[in-house]
Motif scaffolding. Structure first.
Motif, PDB file in Angstrom:
ATOM      1  N   LEU A 129       0.818  -1.206   0.000  1.00  0.00           N
ATOM      2  CA  LEU A 129       0.000   0.000   0.000  1.00  0.00           C
ATOM      3  C   LEU A 129       0.857   1.264   0.000  1.00  0.00           C
ATOM      4  O   LEU A 129       0.492   2.269  -0.607  1.00  0.00           O
ATOM      5  CB  LEU A 129      -0.951  -0.012   1.195  1.00  0.00           C
ATOM      6  N   PHE A 130       2.005   1.215   0.668  1.00  0.00           N
ATOM      7  CA  PHE A 130       2.910   2.365   0.621  1.00  0.00           C
ATOM      8  C   PHE A 130       3.456   2.567  -0.793  1.00  0.00           C
ATOM      9  O   PHE A 130       3.620   3.692  -1.249  1.00  0.00           O
ATOM     10  CB  PHE A 130       4.078   2.179   1.588  1.00  0.00           C
ATOM     11  N   ALA A 131       3.778   1.454  -1.452  1.00  0.00           N
ATOM     12  CA  ALA A 131       4.382   1.545  -2.782  1.00  0.00           C
ATOM     13  C   ALA A 131       3.340   1.637  -3.886  1.00  0.00           C
ATOM     14  O   ALA A 131       3.693   1.876  -5.039  1.00  0.00           O
ATOM     15  CB  ALA A 131       5.269   0.329  -3.026  1.00  0.00           C
ATOM     16  N   ASN A 132       2.067   1.451  -3.531  1.00  0.00           N
ATOM     17  CA  ASN A 132       1.003   1.458  -4.525  1.00  0.00           C
ATOM     18  C   ASN A 132       0.999   2.776  -5.307  1.00  0.00           C
ATOM     19  O   ASN A 132       0.948   3.848  -4.727  1.00  0.00           O
ATOM     20  CB  ASN A 132      -0.354   1.271  -3.827  1.00  0.00           C
ATOM     21  N   GLY A 133       1.071   2.683  -6.600  1.00  0.00           N
ATOM     22  CA  GLY A 133       0.991   3.893  -7.421  1.00  0.00           C
ATOM     23  C   GLY A 133       2.305   4.295  -8.042  1.00  0.00           C
ATOM     24  O   GLY A 133       2.311   4.927  -9.096  1.00  0.00           O
ATOM     25  N   LEU A 134       3.438   3.968  -7.393  1.00  0.00           N
ATOM     26  CA  LEU A 134       4.703   4.282  -8.036  1.00  0.00           C
ATOM     27  C   LEU A 134       4.826   3.406  -9.277  1.00  0.00           C
ATOM     28  O   LEU A 134       4.543   2.215  -9.250  1.00  0.00           O
ATOM     29  CB  LEU A 134       5.878   4.050  -7.090  1.00  0.00           C
ATOM     30  N   GLU A 135       5.288   3.988 -10.355  1.00  0.00           N
ATOM     31  CA  GLU A 135       5.382   3.378 -11.675  1.00  0.00           C
ATOM     32  C   GLU A 135       4.016   3.263 -12.343  1.00  0.00           C
ATOM     33  O   GLU A 135       3.926   3.356 -13.552  1.00  0.00           O
ATOM     34  CB  GLU A 135       6.050   1.989 -11.638  1.00  0.00           C
ATOM     35  N   THR A 136       2.933   3.091 -11.592  1.00  0.00           N
ATOM     36  CA  THR A 136       1.610   2.967 -12.211  1.00  0.00           C
ATOM     37  C   THR A 136       0.912   4.324 -12.210  1.00  0.00           C
ATOM     38  O   THR A 136       0.731   4.932 -13.267  1.00  0.00           O
ATOM     39  CB  THR A 136       0.774   1.907 -11.485  1.00  0.00           C
ATOM     40  N   LEU A 137       0.521   4.811 -11.026  1.00  0.00           N
ATOM     41  CA  LEU A 137      -0.098   6.139 -10.982  1.00  0.00           C
ATOM     42  C   LEU A 137       0.905   7.217 -11.380  1.00  0.00           C
ATOM     43  O   LEU A 137       0.543   8.195 -12.045  1.00  0.00           O
ATOM     44  CB  LEU A 137      -0.663   6.422  -9.588  1.00  0.00           C
ATOM     45  N   THR A 138       2.173   7.050 -10.998  1.00  0.00           N
ATOM     46  CA  THR A 138       3.192   8.017 -11.410  1.00  0.00           C
ATOM     47  C   THR A 138       3.205   8.150 -12.925  1.00  0.00           C
ATOM     48  O   THR A 138       3.156   9.257 -13.473  1.00  0.00           O
ATOM     49  CB  THR A 138       4.583   7.589 -10.902  1.00  0.00           C
ATOM     50  N   SER A 139       3.259   7.019 -13.610  1.00  0.00           N
ATOM     51  CA  SER A 139       3.260   7.048 -15.069  1.00  0.00           C
ATOM     52  C   SER A 139       1.932   7.559 -15.617  1.00  0.00           C
ATOM     53  O   SER A 139       1.901   8.306 -16.602  1.00  0.00           O
ATOM     54  CB  SER A 139       3.532   5.642 -15.617  1.00  0.00           C
ATOM     55  N   GLY A 140       0.832   7.173 -14.961  1.00  0.00           N
ATOM     56  CA  GLY A 140      -0.477   7.611 -15.411  1.00  0.00           C
ATOM     57  C   GLY A 140      -0.661   9.109 -15.330  1.00  0.00           C
ATOM     58  O   GLY A 140      -1.252   9.735 -16.221  1.00  0.00           O
ATOM     59  N   LEU A 141      -0.162   9.718 -14.244  1.00  0.00           N
ATOM     60  CA  LEU A 141      -0.254  11.169 -14.105  1.00  0.00           C
ATOM     61  C   LEU A 141       0.544  11.869 -15.198  1.00  0.00           C
ATOM     62  O   LEU A 141       0.105  12.885 -15.759  1.00  0.00           O
ATOM     63  CB  LEU A 141       0.253  11.593 -12.726  1.00  0.00           C
ATOM     64  N   ALA A 142       1.716  11.324 -15.508  1.00  0.00           N
ATOM     65  CA  ALA A 142       2.565  11.957 -16.518  1.00  0.00           C
ATOM     66  C   ALA A 142       1.925  11.895 -17.900  1.00  0.00           C
ATOM     67  O   ALA A 142       1.902  12.904 -18.623  1.00  0.00           O
ATOM     68  CB  ALA A 142       3.943  11.300 -16.530  1.00  0.00           C
ATOM     69  N   VAL A 143       1.386  10.734 -18.293  1.00  0.00           N
ATOM     70  CA  VAL A 143       0.806  10.644 -19.639  1.00  0.00           C
ATOM     71  C   VAL A 143      -0.450  11.503 -19.751  1.00  0.00           C
ATOM     72  O   VAL A 143      -0.723  12.087 -20.811  1.00  0.00           O
ATOM     73  CB  VAL A 143       0.510   9.184 -20.046  1.00  0.00           C
ATOM     74  N   ALA A 144      -1.193  11.628 -18.656  1.00  0.00           N
ATOM     75  CA  ALA A 144      -2.396  12.461 -18.692  1.00  0.00           C
ATOM     76  C   ALA A 144      -2.035  13.941 -18.762  1.00  0.00           C
ATOM     77  O   ALA A 144      -2.654  14.712 -19.511  1.00  0.00           O
ATOM     78  CB  ALA A 144      -3.264  12.182 -17.467  1.00  0.00           C
ATOM     79  N   ALA A 145      -1.029  14.347 -17.982  1.00  0.00           N
ATOM     80  CA  ALA A 145      -0.602  15.750 -18.018  1.00  0.00           C
ATOM     81  C   ALA A 145      -0.038  16.099 -19.395  1.00  0.00           C
ATOM     82  O   ALA A 145      -0.295  17.190 -19.930  1.00  0.00           O
ATOM     83  CB  ALA A 145       0.442  16.000 -16.936  1.00  0.00           C
TER      84      ALA A 145
END
Length: 412
Positions: free
Chosen positions: A235-251
């Motif tokens: 849960l601490f690591a949840n989102g790194l590489e996934t949400l991180t990448s998702g935010l970048a492609v959306a921005a």
């Protein structure tokens, strides 16, 4: 077909050189939605991937087909006990424990916190006039979301960001050499102590957070100590590489699509659809793999049991049999059911939180674009993407955001 196999093999082995090749995806989808590369079958068709994911003979554990599982460090052994790495009854049991963190009531509570955290993080970045959206926002924001789920104080965020990065390294390189393994174990030992102290504090004074619920489950024998540790680490690591990448492609989509900022200012509620469509088109998780314990039919191909299926989500999300004009960014699509968050038993539990966070970032950037001229020097051709094959995210996304009145003055 040999030329297609050669091109695909090169892409898998040299993702940094190939980046994201829509032309290759089009060839795969048209000529071979399931392609035999020896013991590996690359599945790129949307319906074909669904057939694999929903088949009871599909497993995430490679040992089910006789392949080794990474486990050279204490951290990797804990990673192997995480929810996404489990199958069957164990996966069902652990997922049932996790669903409390993602109930409709809990998600409703989280929305305001995510929006306020995003606003707090964006304000100084925008005021600075330029920043790297990946390092300065897309990395720390997912950790802040995870900390909100676990009710961890803001003062611990920096340490947890570092530890979350440690877990991401273990996931991306599960077979480190001896020196790297020793370094990982030393860093993980500190993380382990922190998590145990956190669990002990919640056991003594439980709240309504997930860690409190998990410590109760451990006391009742519904999960063991390693599973509890793996849950919290995940849960601490949840989102790194996934949400991180998702935010970048959306921005990036927002910064390069004419009129999109204006639309989001006029229709803030459309931000989730914009973020979701960016995930389909950008596919932050490019691919994953499944072991097949029995023969599995995918389209016209019978994949034999004992094989490994590589599921190429990035291609499936552009499958013209599923999406009309699939290479076009269109947040108004009637069918947005894509594979960026997975599908079936291993569908990402955090997808609703990702949509919330992504929408909050897009609304914040769109609102700022009214006062500041937001832009990036990067194009599709110059974006540097992750060198890890499984993830298609950006390594950096410079954003320039000078005040518009300065530009007017400079022009005058």
């Amino acid at each position: 077909m040999d030329s297609l196999r050669h091109e695909l093999t090169r892409f898998i082995q040299q993702p940094a050189a190939q980046q994201d090749p829509p032309a290759l995806y089009r060839r795969l989808l048209a000529e071979a939605p399931v392609l035999d590369l020896g013991p590996l079958y690359v599945v790129s068709g949307h319906q074909e991937i669904l057939s694999v994911l929903m088949n009871p003979g599909t497993a995430v554990d490679p040992t089910t087909v006789g392949l080794p599982r990474a486990g050279g460090t204490a951290l990797v052994q804990i990673v192997n006990r995480m929810l996404p790495m489990r199958d069957g009854a164990d996966h069902t049991r652990l997922k049932r424990l996790a669903t409390t963190a993602f109930s409709a009531r809990r998600l409703g509570q989280m929305r305001q916190r995510i929006e306020s955290t995003t606003e707090r993080m964006l304000a100084p970045l925008l005021a600075s006039g330029c920043f790297d959206l990946v390092a300065d926002l897309a990395v720390p924001l997912p950790v802040a979301v995870s900390c909100a789920i676990l009710d961890v104080p803001d003062s611990d965020h920096d340490r947890i960001t570092g530890w979350a990065g440690l877990v991401a390294r273990a996931l991306l390189d599960p077979f480190p050499d001896e020196a790297q393994a020793a370094e990982l174990d030393a860093e993980f030992a500190e993380f382990h102590v922190y998590v145990e102290e956190l669990c002990a504090a919640r056991a003594a004074d439980p709240g309504d957070d997930l860690i409190s619920r998990l410590t109760v489950a451990r006391a009742e024998g519904r999960l063991d100590t390693e599973e509890l540790l793996a849950f919290v680490v995940m849960l601490f690591a949840n989102g790194l590489e996934t949400l991180t990448s998702g935010l970048a492609v959306a921005a990036f989509q927002l910064l390069t699509t004419p009129g999109l900022s204006e639309r989001l200012r006029a229709e803030p509620a459309a931000a989730e659809a914009v973020f979701d469509e960016a995930q389909r088109l950008g596919s932050p998780v490019r691919a994953s793999a499944r072991a097949l314990t029995r023969d599995v039919r995918a389209g016209d191909t019978l994949i034999p049991g004992g094989s490994v299926a590589m599921l190429l989500y990035a291609a499936a999300n552009r499958d013209p049999r599923r999406y009309p004009d699939p290479d076009r960014f269109d947040p108004d699509r009637a069918d947005r059911h894509h594979l960026a968050f997975g599908h079936g038993p291993h569908h990402c539990l955090g997808a609703p939180l990702s949509l919330m966070a992504g929408a909050a970032v897009l609304r914040g950037l769109a609102a700022a674009d009214a006062e500041r001229r937001l832009g990036t020097p990067l194009t599709e051709e110059t974006v540097r993407r992750s060198e890890q094959f499984a993830f298609g995210g950006m390594r950096e996304l410079p954003v320039f955001c000078p005040p518009r009145d300065e530009l007017i003055g400079a022009t005058a």
